[in-house]
Design an enzyme around this catalytic site. Sequence first.
Site, mmCIF file in Angstrom:
data_model
loop_
_atom_site.group_PDB
_atom_site.id
_atom_site.type_symbol
_atom_site.label_atom_id
_atom_site.label_comp_id
_atom_site.label_asym_id
_atom_site.label_seq_id
_atom_site.Cartn_x
_atom_site.Cartn_y
_atom_site.Cartn_z
ATOM 1 N N ASP A 103 0.844 -1.202 0.000
ATOM 2 C CA ASP A 103 0.000 0.000 0.000
ATOM 3 C C ASP A 103 0.875 1.245 0.000
ATOM 4 O O ASP A 103 2.030 1.204 0.447
ATOM 5 C CB ASP A 103 -0.890 0.040 1.250
HETATM 6 N N1 URA Z 1 -1.264 -5.861 4.101
HETATM 7 C C1 URA Z 1 -1.739 -4.609 4.088
HETATM 8 O O1 URA Z 1 -2.756 -4.322 4.691
HETATM 9 N N2 URA Z 1 -1.074 -3.673 3.399
HETATM 10 C C2 URA Z 1 0.087 -3.911 2.734
HETATM 11 O O2 URA Z 1 0.683 -3.014 2.126
HETATM 12 C C3 URA Z 1 0.571 -5.224 2.775
HETATM 13 C C4 URA Z 1 -0.119 -6.179 3.459
#
Ligand code: URA
Length: 235
Positions: A103
């Site tokens: 993310d």
């Molecule tokens: N899980 C999440 O919630 N975000 C990420 O970036 C990776 C795994």
Amino acid sequence: MQLTKILQSQGFGVRRACRELVKAEQVMVNGVLVEDPELECDTQSLTLTLDGEDWLYREKVYLVLNKPTGFECSRQAQHHPSVFSLLPTPLTVRGVQPVGRLDQDSGGLLLLSDDGGFIHRYTSPKKEIGKRYRVHCKHPVSDEQIAALLAGVQLRDEPAPLAARGCTRVGDNVIDLDIAEGKYHQVKRMLAAAGNRVEALQRTRIGGFELPPDLAPGQWRYLEAEDLERLAEAA
Ligand code: URA
């Protein structure tokens, strides 16, 4: 292989642009300035020099980037800078892709490659490659929450509960969480389902490969043979 073709394969532009680079005497092959775009070169241990920078010929590239928070993993980033802006142009031109995204507000271990088979191997849900995340939570993480994460929590739109492979308390509000899947926002959703909230998230390990401690946020390096071996180890 012909020099123009080699340059094109390494991300120095379309065929014509690569020809022009050679004709303009901008390319050295193994330290020797060349002028013939059709020169046949052995790609084994071949080093190209452009603009004073050395580029070892690589049939495929495998990279590790310490993704800083505030960067998007997509090429056409919408609201934040793209991780591709952290890489040299030839690597983006030759088409490297993230191997499992993070993310925008997550950081840490991000692999990139232009090897389709490799990308598939490490992103296919069937393969269940282990990933470890350092998770900073809003609230202290209780024993019950750890037990729930290990037993499995039910996420909306998932057919069955998802269980962490491992969960270790690192501090009152901090855990290391091991998961085998790579579902959308999985860690954030799992922590929410367990009754907590993720404040900061960093991926620290994929398979048996750890984020190199000497790689600062925003820095990248090539993965070498021993890194790829470690990656392939079951975590
Ligand atoms: N899980 C999440 O919630 N975000 C990420 O970036 C990776 C795994």
